[in-house]
Scaffold this motif. Structure first.
Motif: not given
Lengths: 151, 73
Positions: A4, A6, A104, A122, A125, B1-3, B5
């Motif tokens: 995602v 920023f 976040v 961010s 999600f 940014m990588n988040v 899962m």
């Protein structure tokens, strides 16, 4: 894995020119996790206090989030300014952990939520996430948190 | 940014992130050295904190490469 964007806060960008610049050599950047009740206002939000009420709770999650140590602002020979920090520590799997994470928030912890500037957050999600089914981690982009290229 | 899962990143993604981070840490170390910046406290300073993080990432990369070599055999 979801990737995602920023999103930087407008006030953070503005304050860099109005005496509110963060000295990264002494900053305590933190990565906090918030739920769906945080509706970011990219133009008006400024401090951690604007998002704090939506922070997740659960075993393994420390209020305020995990530090992103060694924040750096660097200049490459090609004129690229990069802002980066170490990834926050992983939130390890806990049966009673959090399960409603949607974003976040990265902020500089001054010790008081009302004076701790948010750098950005961010994108959503898309679905609730957490550390109940497995570890939850946040990895900053390989190019850094954000960059500013030579104009 | 990588988040994430709850699916682990690939080793290549991890290595890519570490590579980029090391590069910027080295730049930051050079820039700190130019400033001649000293100390947050006794025996500790930002310069050595940055160097410590570089060493930590280099060790992680080493372990990744070792793992990949082992897997390839």
């Amino acid at each position: 894995m979801a990737t995602v964007n920023f999103l930087m806060l407008d006030k953070y960008r503005l304050n860099n020119f109005n005496g509110g610049a963060i000295d990264f050599s002494g900053a305590t950047l933190k990565c906090a996790i918030v739920g769906a009740s945080y509706s970011p206002n990219q133009n008006a939000d400024e401090f951690w206090a604007d998002a704090q009420s939506a922070e997740v709770t659960g075993t393994g999650y420390t209020a305020g989030g995990n530090p992103c140590i060694n924040a750096t602002a660097t200049l490459s020979a090609a004129g690229l300014v990069s802002v980066d920090a170490a990834d926050p520590a992983t939130w390890t799997q806990e049966d009673l952990g959090f399960s409603d994470a949607r974003r976040v928030v990265i902020y500089d912890d001054t010790g008081s939520p009302v004076t701790s500037p948010i750098l950005g957050y961010s994108a959503d999600f898309g679905t609730d996430q957490g550390n109940v089914a497995g570890d939850f981690f946040v990895a900053i982009n390989s190019a850094g948190l954000f960059t500013s290229a030579r104009a | 940014m990588n988040v994430n899962m709850n699916n682990p990143r690939t080793l290549a993604q991890v290595a890519d992130r570490i590579d980029g981070r090391i590069e910027r840490l080295k730049l930051a170390i050079q820039q700190e050295a130019k400033k001649g910046k000293k100390g947050k406290g006794p025996g500790e300073n930002r310069y050595s904190e940055l160097q410590r993080e570089v060493r930590m990432h280099q060790e992680t990369l080493k372990q990744i490469f070792k793992g990949v070599e082992k897997w390839q055999q």
